[in-house]
Design a protein around this motif. Structure first.
Motif, PDB file in Angstrom:
ATOM      1  N   LEU A  46     -43.207  -7.096  50.937  1.00  0.00           N
ATOM      2  CA  LEU A  46     -42.530  -7.547  52.502  1.00  0.00           C
ATOM      3  C   LEU A  46     -43.909  -8.089  53.270  1.00  0.00           C
ATOM      4  N   LYS A  47     -45.037  -7.891  52.858  1.00  0.00           N
ATOM      5  CA  LYS A  47     -46.188  -8.111  53.489  1.00  0.00           C
ATOM      6  C   LYS A  47     -46.398  -9.702  53.373  1.00  0.00           C
ATOM      7  N   LEU A  48     -45.745 -10.323  52.514  1.00  0.00           N
ATOM      8  CA  LEU A  48     -45.868 -11.965  52.202  1.00  0.00           C
ATOM      9  C   LEU A  48     -44.879 -12.393  53.172  1.00  0.00           C
ATOM     10  N   HIS A  49     -45.110 -12.627  54.333  1.00  0.00           N
ATOM     11  CA  HIS A  49     -44.177 -12.826  55.556  1.00  0.00           C
ATOM     12  C   HIS A  49     -43.766 -14.490  55.256  1.00  0.00           C
ATOM     13  N   HIS A  50     -44.473 -15.253  54.530  1.00  0.00           N
ATOM     14  CA  HIS A  50     -44.056 -16.545  54.510  1.00  0.00           C
ATOM     15  C   HIS A  50     -43.482 -17.062  53.164  1.00  0.00           C
ATOM     16  N   LEU A  51     -43.279 -16.019  52.387  1.00  0.00           N
ATOM     17  CA  LEU A  51     -42.830 -16.106  50.915  1.00  0.00           C
ATOM     18  C   LEU A  51     -41.500 -16.988  50.866  1.00  0.00           C
ATOM     19  N   THR A  52     -41.375 -17.969  50.410  1.00  0.00           N
ATOM     20  CA  THR A  52     -40.303 -18.979  50.302  1.00  0.00           C
ATOM     21  C   THR A  52     -39.403 -18.982  48.775  1.00  0.00           C
ATOM     22  N   SER A  53     -40.280 -18.514  47.853  1.00  0.00           N
ATOM     23  CA  SER A  53     -39.942 -18.583  46.349  1.00  0.00           C
ATOM     24  C   SER A  53     -40.420 -17.279  45.830  1.00  0.00           C
ATOM     25  N   LEU A  54     -39.311 -16.705  45.104  1.00  0.00           N
ATOM     26  CA  LEU A  54     -39.680 -15.507  44.085  1.00  0.00           C
ATOM     27  C   LEU A  54     -38.610 -15.930  42.861  1.00  0.00           C
ATOM     28  N   ASN A  55     -39.685 -15.935  41.805  1.00  0.00           N
ATOM     29  CA  ASN A  55     -39.030 -16.306  40.341  1.00  0.00           C
ATOM     30  C   ASN A  55     -39.333 -15.463  39.556  1.00  0.00           C
ATOM     31  N   PHE A  56     -38.672 -14.584  39.159  1.00  0.00           N
ATOM     32  CA  PHE A  56     -38.886 -13.456  37.950  1.00  0.00           C
ATOM     33  C   PHE A  56     -38.042 -13.678  36.716  1.00  0.00           C
ATOM     34  N   ASN A  57     -37.615 -15.255  36.378  1.00  0.00           N
ATOM     35  CA  ASN A  57     -36.613 -15.358  35.243  1.00  0.00           C
ATOM     36  C   ASN A  57     -37.451 -15.192  33.953  1.00  0.00           C
ATOM     37  N   ASN A  62     -37.042  -3.483  32.514  1.00  0.00           N
ATOM     38  CA  ASN A  62     -36.432  -2.452  31.871  1.00  0.00           C
ATOM     39  C   ASN A  62     -35.409  -1.538  32.538  1.00  0.00           C
ATOM     40  N   GLY A  63     -34.547  -2.479  33.059  1.00  0.00           N
ATOM     41  CA  GLY A  63     -33.008  -2.020  33.347  1.00  0.00           C
ATOM     42  C   GLY A  63     -33.193  -1.192  34.668  1.00  0.00           C
ATOM     43  N   SER A  64     -34.080  -1.599  35.505  1.00  0.00           N
ATOM     44  CA  SER A  64     -34.195  -1.145  36.601  1.00  0.00           C
ATOM     45  C   SER A  64     -33.301  -1.772  37.587  1.00  0.00           C
ATOM     46  N   LEU A  65     -32.992  -1.200  38.891  1.00  0.00           N
ATOM     47  CA  LEU A  65     -32.133  -1.781  39.908  1.00  0.00           C
ATOM     48  C   LEU A  65     -32.873  -2.932  40.841  1.00  0.00           C
ATOM     49  N   ILE A  66     -32.125  -3.941  41.158  1.00  0.00           N
ATOM     50  CA  ILE A  66     -32.795  -4.994  42.110  1.00  0.00           C
ATOM     51  C   ILE A  66     -33.311  -4.334  43.433  1.00  0.00           C
ATOM     52  N   PRO A  67     -34.384  -4.339  43.930  1.00  0.00           N
ATOM     53  CA  PRO A  67     -34.738  -3.693  45.086  1.00  0.00           C
ATOM     54  C   PRO A  67     -33.987  -4.245  46.275  1.00  0.00           C
ATOM     55  N   GLU A  68     -33.514  -3.188  47.013  1.00  0.00           N
ATOM     56  CA  GLU A  68     -32.859  -3.517  48.342  1.00  0.00           C
ATOM     57  C   GLU A  68     -33.699  -4.309  49.351  1.00  0.00           C
ATOM     58  N   PHE A  69     -35.149  -4.234  49.369  1.00  0.00           N
ATOM     59  CA  PHE A  69     -35.922  -4.690  50.215  1.00  0.00           C
ATOM     60  C   PHE A  69     -35.753  -6.222  49.995  1.00  0.00           C
ATOM     61  N   PHE A  70     -35.305  -6.852  48.803  1.00  0.00           N
ATOM     62  CA  PHE A  70     -35.551  -8.420  48.787  1.00  0.00           C
ATOM     63  C   PHE A  70     -34.569  -8.687  49.877  1.00  0.00           C
ATOM     64  N   GLY A  71     -33.776  -8.309  50.276  1.00  0.00           N
ATOM     65  CA  GLY A  71     -32.888  -8.603  51.539  1.00  0.00           C
ATOM     66  C   GLY A  71     -33.759  -8.800  52.729  1.00  0.00           C
ATOM     67  N   SER A  72     -34.818  -8.184  52.895  1.00  0.00           N
ATOM     68  CA  SER A  72     -35.572  -8.499  54.081  1.00  0.00           C
ATOM     69  C   SER A  72     -36.724  -9.559  53.859  1.00  0.00           C
ATOM     70  N   LEU A  73     -36.633 -10.363  52.869  1.00  0.00           N
ATOM     71  CA  LEU A  73     -37.704 -11.623  52.743  1.00  0.00           C
ATOM     72  C   LEU A  73     -36.714 -12.774  53.190  1.00  0.00           C
ATOM     73  N   LYS A  74     -36.667 -12.832  54.786  1.00  0.00           N
ATOM     74  CA  LYS A  74     -35.815 -13.644  55.326  1.00  0.00           C
ATOM     75  C   LYS A  74     -36.327 -15.176  55.010  1.00  0.00           C
ATOM     76  N   LYS A  75     -37.449 -15.421  54.584  1.00  0.00           N
ATOM     77  CA  LYS A  75     -37.661 -16.873  54.726  1.00  0.00           C
ATOM     78  C   LYS A  75     -37.421 -17.501  53.171  1.00  0.00           C
ATOM     79  N   LEU A  76     -37.063 -16.624  52.265  1.00  0.00           N
ATOM     80  CA  LEU A  76     -36.844 -17.033  50.956  1.00  0.00           C
ATOM     81  C   LEU A  76     -35.863 -18.298  50.918  1.00  0.00           C
ATOM     82  N   LYS A  77     -36.117 -19.336  50.244  1.00  0.00           N
ATOM     83  CA  LYS A  77     -35.120 -20.431  49.567  1.00  0.00           C
ATOM     84  C   LYS A  77     -34.772 -20.289  48.294  1.00  0.00           C
ATOM     85  N   LEU A  78     -35.614 -19.686  47.400  1.00  0.00           N
ATOM     86  CA  LEU A  78     -35.087 -19.516  46.129  1.00  0.00           C
ATOM     87  C   LEU A  78     -35.678 -18.045  45.626  1.00  0.00           C
TER      88      LEU A  78
END
Length: 272
Positions: A46-57, A62-78
């Motif tokens: 969340l400290k990466l305020h200018h993050l536009t692309s996050l790719n973990f393909n 290990n079967g973990s849940l998608i972090p809910e804080f991803f919803g706060s990365l407001k500048k994401l385009k991908l």
């Protein structure tokens, strides 16, 4: 992995791309590497305020849940979390990513039991700029009629993959034909689509790739009139790929399908 991140300057790290002028981290791309990202994802993202692309393909969490804080990365385009061994429900907070243009979540996720939304179509409806959506094998539930008006806002889609979800016709057709005007590629393979091919597919004037294989579609002898679904598909001007394999297609095949001038991967062998 330490040998990949040896310097203190993160812009030189593998998978990290910074803006050449500002130096801000804008892209994290860990897809298709010779090494695998795993473990827990830290909220420090969340400290990466200018993050536009996050790719973990194609990584392994290990079967973990998608972090809910991803919803706060407001500048994401991908956002690409496909085939990364996430499990469980998709956070409804992803609907907050109003700048998102590409969303890929395919692979053993689930849109059931959303905490703050009735169904998955409501999450998608809050992403007005979304162009590419891949929800392959996401355990999609049916779309409720109450959410159709919300979903109608998702008209920017050009690429849509809903394959391998066991969706019945009644669960997807009403929503699909309201968001399909700009679709270039549509994959509905490996679902539970039944009955004749709907004429509404003929309204997808921009479509270039149409994948309907491994369903229960039927082309009966009495469905060869000029207003049949197969004839309407045959009139699509830019269709290049048509896959109707592994269906219940029988009887006469519309001549118009064989006359698709731009179709590079169409033919009777696709129908049986």
């Amino acid at each position: 992995m330490p040998f990949l991140w040896e310097t203190e300057e993160c812009c030189f790290w593998h998978g990290v791309k910074c803006n050449s002028l500002t130096g801000y981290v804008e892209i994290l791309d860990f897809s298709l590497k010779s090494w695998v990202v795993a473990g827990m994802i830290s909220p420090s993202l969340l400290k990466l305020h200018h993050l536009t692309s996050l790719n973990f393909n194609s990584n392994d969490f290990n079967g973990s849940l998608i972090p809910e804080f991803f919803g706060s990365l407001k500048k994401l385009k991908l956002l690409d979390l496909s085939n990364a061994n996430f499990r469980g429900p998709v956070p409804s907070l992803l609907g907050n990513l109003s700048m998102l243009e590409t969303l890929r979540l395919g692979g053993y996720l689930s849109f059931t039991n959303l905490s703050n939304a009735n169904d998955w179509s409501q999450v998608i409806s809050h992403l007005p700029l979304l162009q590419i959506l891949s929800l392959r094998h996401c355990d999609l539930p049916s779309i409720s009629s109450s959410s159709l008006s919300l979903a109608n806002s998702s008209t920017s889609l050009t690429y849509l993959d809903l394959s391998d979800n066991n969706l019945p016709s009644s669960a997807i057709y009403p929503w699909l034909f309201n968001v399909s005007s700009n679709l270039v590629s549509l994959d509905l393979s490996s679902n539970q689509l039944k009955g004749p091919i709907p004429e509404a597919f003929g309204n997808m004037k921009a479509i270039q790739e149409l994948y309907l294989s491994d369903n229960l579609l039927v082309l009966a002898e009495n469905q060869v009139r000029g207003d049949s679904g197969s004839n309407e598909i045959g009139k699509l001007p830019d269709l290049r790929v048509l896959d109707l394999g592994y269906n219940l297609v029988n009887g006469s095949i519309s001549k118009s399908i064989g006359q698709l001038s731009n179709c590079m991967s169409c033919g009777l062998r696709k129908f049986f």
